[in-house]
Design a protein around this motif. Structure first.
Motif, PDB file in Angstrom:
ATOM      1  N   ALA A 118      -0.771   1.545   1.640  1.00 58.95           N
ATOM      2  CA  ALA A 118      -0.029   0.286   1.481  1.00 58.95           C
ATOM      3  C   ALA A 118       0.434  -0.234   2.837  1.00 58.95           C
ATOM      4  CB  ALA A 118       1.163   0.499   0.550  1.00 58.95           C
ATOM      5  N   LEU A 119       0.899   0.661   3.698  1.00 62.37           N
ATOM      6  CA  LEU A 119       1.314   0.258   5.038  1.00 62.37           C
ATOM      7  C   LEU A 119       0.129  -0.296   5.822  1.00 62.37           C
ATOM      8  CD1 LEU A 119       3.424   0.171   7.324  1.00 62.37           C
ATOM      9  CD2 LEU A 119       2.711   2.502   7.896  1.00 62.37           C
ATOM     10  N   GLY A 120      -1.014   0.363   5.718  1.00 66.95           N
ATOM     11  CA  GLY A 120      -2.211  -0.112   6.415  1.00 66.95           C
ATOM     12  C   GLY A 120      -2.651  -1.481   5.942  1.00 66.95           C
ATOM     13  N   ALA A 121      -2.612  -1.693   4.630  1.00 64.52           N
ATOM     14  CA  ALA A 121      -2.984  -3.007   4.096  1.00 64.52           C
ATOM     15  C   ALA A 121      -2.024  -4.080   4.598  1.00 64.52           C
ATOM     16  CB  ALA A 121      -3.002  -2.960   2.572  1.00 64.52           C
ATOM     17  N   SER A 122      -0.741  -3.756   4.664  1.00 64.59           N
ATOM     18  CA  SER A 122       0.244  -4.719   5.163  1.00 64.59           C
ATOM     19  C   SER A 122       0.017  -5.039   6.631  1.00 64.59           C
ATOM     20  CB  SER A 122       1.657  -4.175   4.969  1.00 64.59           C
ATOM     21  OG  SER A 122       1.959  -4.015   3.614  1.00 64.59           O
ATOM     22  N   VAL A 123      -0.255  -4.028   7.426  1.00 65.98           N
ATOM     23  CA  VAL A 123      -0.490  -4.243   8.857  1.00 65.98           C
ATOM     24  C   VAL A 123      -1.745  -5.085   9.073  1.00 65.98           C
ATOM     25  CG1 VAL A 123      -1.135  -3.065  11.010  1.00 65.98           C
ATOM     26  CG2 VAL A 123       0.786  -2.226   9.659  1.00 65.98           C
ATOM     27  N   MET A 124      -2.794  -4.795   8.303  1.00 71.16           N
ATOM     28  CA  MET A 124      -4.030  -5.566   8.463  1.00 71.16           C
ATOM     29  C   MET A 124      -3.833  -7.016   8.020  1.00 71.16           C
ATOM     30  SD  MET A 124      -7.105  -2.911   7.646  1.00 71.16           S
ATOM     31  CE  MET A 124      -6.420  -2.249   6.147  1.00 71.16           C
ATOM     32  N   ALA A 125      -3.123  -7.230   6.923  1.00 68.12           N
ATOM     33  CA  ALA A 125      -2.867  -8.599   6.465  1.00 68.12           C
ATOM     34  C   ALA A 125      -2.017  -9.353   7.479  1.00 68.12           C
ATOM     35  CB  ALA A 125      -2.185  -8.576   5.100  1.00 68.12           C
TER      36      ALA A 125
END
Length: 175
Positions: A73-80
């Protein structure tokens, strides 16, 4: 460990139980270290490298392994967030290029009219050149106002509150 040492010490012997407990501690520590590296450190390091690459403007592939659902979830947020910031920066750059191009025309008109006025234009010619300067400067001011409006619109105002009665006051009752 002491409880197991006392339990196994009577069965296996004290030296053998101590060695067994020591080896179990070493193996457990190695397994936990591997899990920490695999599930936490490696994904965080990859995500950090991705964020640094995005900041530098590099076109890099996103991480493929996240370890835990929380890190996913953190990775998806950072990428977005990175993609959003890049698209905003590209939009601002395109708009700034457009405004710079649009400001060139009125600036050229102002410079040309000013040179002609300095050259000694009189009467109706001077009046026309003065009108050209005024119109071109008004166009430049409008472009700069639009640029300021665009810059303010790109920034988030944050969360706010609104009630229906506040919005309804703005509507005409006859409509």
């Amino acid at each position: 460990g002491i409880v197991y040492l006392r339990l196994w010490g009577n069965v296996l012997g004290w030296a053998e139980a101590a060695w067994l407990l020591a080896w179990l501690t070493v193996v457990s520590t190695c397994v936990l270290g591997f899990l920490l590296w695999r599930l936490v450190l490696r994904p965080v390091t990859a995500l950090t490298a991705y964020a640094r690459g995005m900041k530098a403007g590099q076109d890099i592939d996103p991480p493929t392994h996240y370890g835990t659902p929380e890190l996913r979830a953190l990775g998806a947020s950072v990428m977005a967030m990175g993609q959003s910031l890049n698209s905003r920066a590209e939009g601002m750059k395109a708009y700034a290029d457009h405004v710079a191009h649009e400001l060139t025309s009125p600036l050229t008109a102002i410079q040309g009219a000013a040179e002609l006025l300095q050259g000694g234009a009189e009467g109706e010619d001077a009046r026309a050149l003065s009108m050209t300067i005024h119109a071109a400067s008004a166009r430049m001011q409008a472009l700069l106002d639009e640029l300021g409006h665009h810059a303010r619109a790109a920034t988030s105002a944050g969360a706010g509150t609104c009630t229906v009665s506040d919005v309804a006051e703005g509507f005409d009752a006859d409509v």
